[in-house]
Scaffold this motif. Structure first.
Motif, PDB file in Angstrom:
ATOM      1  N   ILE A 118       0.880  -1.171   0.000  1.00 29.80           N
ATOM      2  CA  ILE A 118       0.000   0.000   0.000  1.00 29.80           C
ATOM      3  C   ILE A 118       0.913   1.215   0.000  1.00 29.80           C
ATOM      4  N   LYS A 144      -1.673  -1.174  -3.930  1.00 25.88           N
ATOM      5  CA  LYS A 144      -2.823  -0.308  -3.686  1.00 25.88           C
ATOM      6  C   LYS A 144      -2.297   1.088  -3.368  1.00 25.88           C
ATOM      7  N   LYS A 170      -7.175   1.836  -2.887  1.00 23.40           N
ATOM      8  CA  LYS A 170      -7.633   1.243  -4.148  1.00 23.40           C
ATOM      9  C   LYS A 170      -6.494   0.550  -4.876  1.00 23.40           C
ATOM     10  N   ARG A 171      -6.816  -0.597  -5.428  1.00 27.10           N
ATOM     11  CA  ARG A 171      -5.841  -1.371  -6.196  1.00 27.10           C
ATOM     12  C   ARG A 171      -5.379  -0.558  -7.405  1.00 27.10           C
ATOM     13  N   TRP A 172      -4.080  -0.504  -7.611  1.00 27.55           N
ATOM     14  CA  TRP A 172      -3.528   0.208  -8.746  1.00 27.55           C
ATOM     15  C   TRP A 172      -3.615  -0.668  -9.986  1.00 27.55           C
TER      16      TRP A 172
END
Length: 191
Positions: A118, A144, A170-172
């Protein structure tokens, strides 16, 4: 910045009454074997007229800040500095700036262990955040991005606010980077 007595003990934070580190908060870092590998000494007020930070004379690319506390098999939160790190949960580290790339020790260990990440860098480093995310994702790393909202950085948040923001990370994906790039386009005609 809301640092508690428990944080002082957890991170081994100290200070000095005299000498070069007078009126500075000293945050040490320990490698995987528990040996001191870095320190940051930040001035605590304007009474000290010298630089804001005094850091160990070690190349940052070779340092994994507080590696002793990292579990490479669990999701790792990465922030910019030690004051941000204090607000994170247990499995976190800082970059001692806003740089992570191939050849850095932390990058190598993330890839080797396939550690989910993250990225919680400051809002002014969003371009770098997407660059790092793309680079890590190219090695199959799950990345993320944590949005700090209206805060200047993670260090300005309460721990509870950080934990809530972490849940919303949020997931990249390449699409998320594309949407970010599109959002920066200013509308209107070119004169």
């Amino acid at each position: 910045r809301g640092i508690s007595k428990a944080d002082l003990w957890k991170f081994g934070i100290g200070t000095c009454k005299t000498g070069r580190f007078r009126r500075r908060m000293i945050i040490p870092s320990f490698d995987a074997d528990g040996e001191l590998n870095y320190y940051v000494a930040r001035k605590i007020d304007d009474e000290t007229s010298s630089m804001k930070y005094l850091n160990a004379k070690v190349p940052k690319k070779n340092v994994i800040f507080n590696e002793l506390r990292i579990n490479w098999k669990e999701t790792l939160t990465i922030v910019e500095g030690p004051l941000d790190l204090i607000k994170c949960d247990d499995n976190a580290t800082c970059l001692l700036g806003s740089e992570i790339r191939e050849g850095y020790e932390i990058f190598n260990l993330i890839v080797k262990n396939q550690t989910p990440i993250i990225l919680a860098l400051d809002p002014d480093a969003i371009e770098k955040t997407h660059k790092f995310a793309r680079s890590l994702a190219s090695y199959g790393i799950d990345v993320k991005i944590l949005d700090v909202g209206n805060f200047e950085d993670v260090g300005a948040m309460k721990k509870t606010e950080f934990l809530e923001a972490k849940k919303r990370a949020k997931r990249w994906t390449q699409e998320s980077q594309l949407f970010h790039m599109i959002s920066k386009i200013k509308s209107g005609s070119i004169v």
